[in-house]
Design a protein around this motif. Structure first.
Motif, PDB file in Angstrom:
ATOM      1  N   ALA A 187       0.844  -1.185   0.000  1.00  0.00           N
ATOM      2  CA  ALA A 187       0.000   0.000   0.000  1.00  0.00           C
ATOM      3  C   ALA A 187       0.879   1.234   0.000  1.00  0.00           C
ATOM      4  N   SER A 188       0.222   2.389  -0.180  1.00  0.00           N
ATOM      5  CA  SER A 188       0.980   3.625  -0.144  1.00  0.00           C
ATOM      6  C   SER A 188       1.512   3.854   1.263  1.00  0.00           C
ATOM      7  N   PRO A 189       2.676   4.529   1.394  1.00  0.00           N
ATOM      8  CA  PRO A 189       3.275   4.735   2.710  1.00  0.00           C
ATOM      9  C   PRO A 189       2.305   5.445   3.643  1.00  0.00           C
ATOM     10  N   SER A 190       2.394   5.094   4.936  1.00  0.00           N
ATOM     11  CA  SER A 190       1.498   5.686   5.922  1.00  0.00           C
ATOM     12  C   SER A 190       2.196   6.773   6.703  1.00  0.00           C
ATOM     13  N   THR A 191       1.431   7.721   7.164  1.00  0.00           N
ATOM     14  CA  THR A 191       1.945   8.729   8.068  1.00  0.00           C
ATOM     15  C   THR A 191       1.026   8.751   9.271  1.00  0.00           C
ATOM     16  N   PRO A 192       1.513   9.267  10.425  1.00  0.00           N
ATOM     17  CA  PRO A 192       0.675   9.279  11.621  1.00  0.00           C
ATOM     18  C   PRO A 192      -0.671   9.946  11.348  1.00  0.00           C
ATOM     19  N   GLY A 193      -1.720   9.344  11.832  1.00  0.00           N
ATOM     20  CA  GLY A 193      -3.039   9.934  11.677  1.00  0.00           C
ATOM     21  C   GLY A 193      -3.703   9.669  10.347  1.00  0.00           C
ATOM     22  N   THR A 194      -3.066   8.883   9.468  1.00  0.00           N
ATOM     23  CA  THR A 194      -3.677   8.588   8.181  1.00  0.00           C
ATOM     24  C   THR A 194      -3.972   7.099   8.078  1.00  0.00           C
ATOM     25  N   VAL A 195      -4.917   6.769   7.224  1.00  0.00           N
ATOM     26  CA  VAL A 195      -5.255   5.376   6.947  1.00  0.00           C
ATOM     27  C   VAL A 195      -4.918   5.127   5.479  1.00  0.00           C
ATOM     28  N   PRO A 196      -3.920   4.297   5.200  1.00  0.00           N
ATOM     29  CA  PRO A 196      -3.544   4.082   3.805  1.00  0.00           C
ATOM     30  C   PRO A 196      -4.658   3.440   2.999  1.00  0.00           C
ATOM     31  N   GLU A 197      -4.799   3.870   1.758  1.00  0.00           N
ATOM     32  CA  GLU A 197      -5.775   3.264   0.876  1.00  0.00           C
ATOM     33  C   GLU A 197      -5.277   1.887   0.454  1.00  0.00           C
ATOM     34  N   PRO A 198      -6.161   0.905   0.368  1.00  0.00           N
ATOM     35  CA  PRO A 198      -5.739  -0.379  -0.186  1.00  0.00           C
ATOM     36  C   PRO A 198      -5.230  -0.175  -1.611  1.00  0.00           C
ATOM     37  N   PRO A 199      -4.307  -1.005  -2.063  1.00  0.00           N
ATOM     38  CA  PRO A 199      -3.811  -0.882  -3.431  1.00  0.00           C
ATOM     39  C   PRO A 199      -4.936  -1.142  -4.424  1.00  0.00           C
ATOM     40  N   PRO A 200      -4.816  -0.618  -5.644  1.00  0.00           N
ATOM     41  CA  PRO A 200      -5.893  -0.790  -6.630  1.00  0.00           C
ATOM     42  C   PRO A 200      -6.332  -2.235  -6.820  1.00  0.00           C
ATOM     43  N   ALA A 201      -5.384  -3.160  -6.773  1.00  0.00           N
ATOM     44  CA  ALA A 201      -5.723  -4.574  -6.970  1.00  0.00           C
ATOM     45  C   ALA A 201      -6.673  -5.089  -5.903  1.00  0.00           C
ATOM     46  N   ALA A 202      -6.686  -4.435  -4.730  1.00  0.00           N
ATOM     47  CA  ALA A 202      -7.519  -4.877  -3.612  1.00  0.00           C
ATOM     48  C   ALA A 202      -8.865  -4.169  -3.569  1.00  0.00           C
ATOM     49  N   THR A 203      -9.173  -3.426  -4.624  1.00  0.00           N
ATOM     50  CA  THR A 203     -10.427  -2.674  -4.638  1.00  0.00           C
ATOM     51  C   THR A 203     -11.345  -3.132  -5.764  1.00  0.00           C
ATOM     52  N   VAL A 204     -11.132  -4.367  -6.205  1.00  0.00           N
ATOM     53  CA  VAL A 204     -11.923  -4.935  -7.292  1.00  0.00           C
ATOM     54  C   VAL A 204     -12.764  -6.079  -6.729  1.00  0.00           C
ATOM     55  N   ARG A 205     -13.998  -6.165  -7.160  1.00  0.00           N
ATOM     56  CA  ARG A 205     -14.881  -7.223  -6.665  1.00  0.00           C
ATOM     57  C   ARG A 205     -14.750  -8.482  -7.530  1.00  0.00           C
ATOM     58  N   ASP A 206     -13.605  -9.127  -7.376  1.00  0.00           N
ATOM     59  CA  ASP A 206     -13.402 -10.430  -7.989  1.00  0.00           C
ATOM     60  C   ASP A 206     -12.492 -11.236  -7.067  1.00  0.00           C
ATOM     61  N   GLU A 207     -12.195 -12.474  -7.450  1.00  0.00           N
ATOM     62  CA  GLU A 207     -11.410 -13.340  -6.559  1.00  0.00           C
ATOM     63  C   GLU A 207     -10.045 -12.743  -6.251  1.00  0.00           C
ATOM     64  N   GLN A 208      -9.376 -12.241  -7.287  1.00  0.00           N
ATOM     65  CA  GLN A 208      -8.048 -11.664  -7.082  1.00  0.00           C
ATOM     66  C   GLN A 208      -8.118 -10.429  -6.188  1.00  0.00           C
ATOM     67  N   GLY A 209      -9.186  -9.634  -6.343  1.00  0.00           N
ATOM     68  CA  GLY A 209      -9.340  -8.444  -5.515  1.00  0.00           C
ATOM     69  C   GLY A 209      -9.574  -8.784  -4.051  1.00  0.00           C
ATOM     70  N   ALA A 210     -10.389  -9.794  -3.799  1.00  0.00           N
ATOM     71  CA  ALA A 210     -10.659 -10.210  -2.415  1.00  0.00           C
ATOM     72  C   ALA A 210      -9.394 -10.728  -1.751  1.00  0.00           C
ATOM     73  N   ILE A 211      -8.627 -11.525  -2.490  1.00  0.00           N
ATOM     74  CA  ILE A 211      -7.378 -12.073  -1.932  1.00  0.00           C
ATOM     75  C   ILE A 211      -6.350 -10.964  -1.724  1.00  0.00           C
ATOM     76  N   ALA A 212      -6.299 -10.015  -2.663  1.00  0.00           N
ATOM     77  CA  ALA A 212      -5.376  -8.886  -2.504  1.00  0.00           C
ATOM     78  C   ALA A 212      -5.738  -8.068  -1.269  1.00  0.00           C
ATOM     79  N   PHE A 213      -7.035  -7.927  -0.998  1.00  0.00           N
ATOM     80  CA  PHE A 213      -7.460  -7.192   0.194  1.00  0.00           C
ATOM     81  C   PHE A 213      -7.072  -7.946   1.459  1.00  0.00           C
TER      82      PHE A 213
END
Length: 201
Positions: free
Chosen positions: A55-81
């Motif tokens: 994922a993108s680097p985190s800084t204090p007080g932030t919540v990193p966004e999941p990588p694009p691969a983990a934001t797809v509603r398919d098998e690969q996306g679920a596993i990436a999440f």
């Protein structure tokens, strides 16, 4: 693969053993005792390190966004999440000065997610840390259709043995090696994956 998901699971991840199993050794470094931890178990393929799990680097007080691969509603996306979630758990054990908020990726009623966050909070409070990512997700596979209301992924979770640090200094305590079968329940809500619960299989 057959789903073995059951309600009221007592535990979550191998990571809980990181503190539960490091009792005794040094006088100076007394490990905290997390509540709600139980057993763990299982073999290797990484939850962190693969492109889909980073994922993108985190800084204090932030919540990193999941990588694009983990934001797809398919098998690969679920596993990436799934891998992303455990990469965040690993990050919390490696860098407690910038702890992740695992509940940002979970349903507010996810008890096992709250227990996982408690482990990280105890690392923060005790100034504990490890040097390298310890948890790895191995052989994940969907046990339900990806379009189900509750998507179940069965997998093996391993944790490698390594030295436990306190205040940046090595102690006599170690995180024990562990390995076990796990199941995670996800749901797709508001165009993203969310953890509903984790259990030991």
């Amino acid at each position: 693969m057959t789903s073995r998901w059951g309600r009221g699971a007592a535990v979550l991840t191998v990571g809980v053993l990181a503190l539960a199993g490091c009792n005794g050794g040094g006088e100076e470094a007394k490990s905290p005792s997390p509540t709600g931890s139980t057993s763990a178990s299982s073999p290797s393929a990484s939850a962190s390190g693969s492109p889909s799990a980073s994922a993108s680097p985190s800084t204090p007080g932030t919540v990193p966004e999941p990588p694009p691969a983990a934001t797809v509603r398919d098998e690969q996306g679920a596993i990436a999440f799934l891998k992303f979630y455990f990469s965040e758990f690993n990050r919390g054990m490696m860098a407690p000065e910038t702890p992740p908020n695992l509940m940002a990726y979970a349903d507010k009623g996810c008890i096992s997610c709250k227990k996982s966050q408690k482990v990280i909070d105890e690392y923060v409070a005790g100034k504990w840390s490890v040097l390298t990512p310890g948890m790895e997700v191995v052989n994940p596979g969907l046990a339900t259709p990806v379009t189900a209301d509750k998507v179940i992924i069965n997998f093996t979770l391993t944790e490698k043995a390594q030295t436990l640090y306190q205040n940046g200094k090595p102690t006599k305590e170690t995180v024990p090696a562990a390995s076990g079968k796990r199941g995670i329940a996800l749901r797709w809500v508001n165009d993203q994956w969310q953890v509903l619960g984790l259990e030991e299989l």
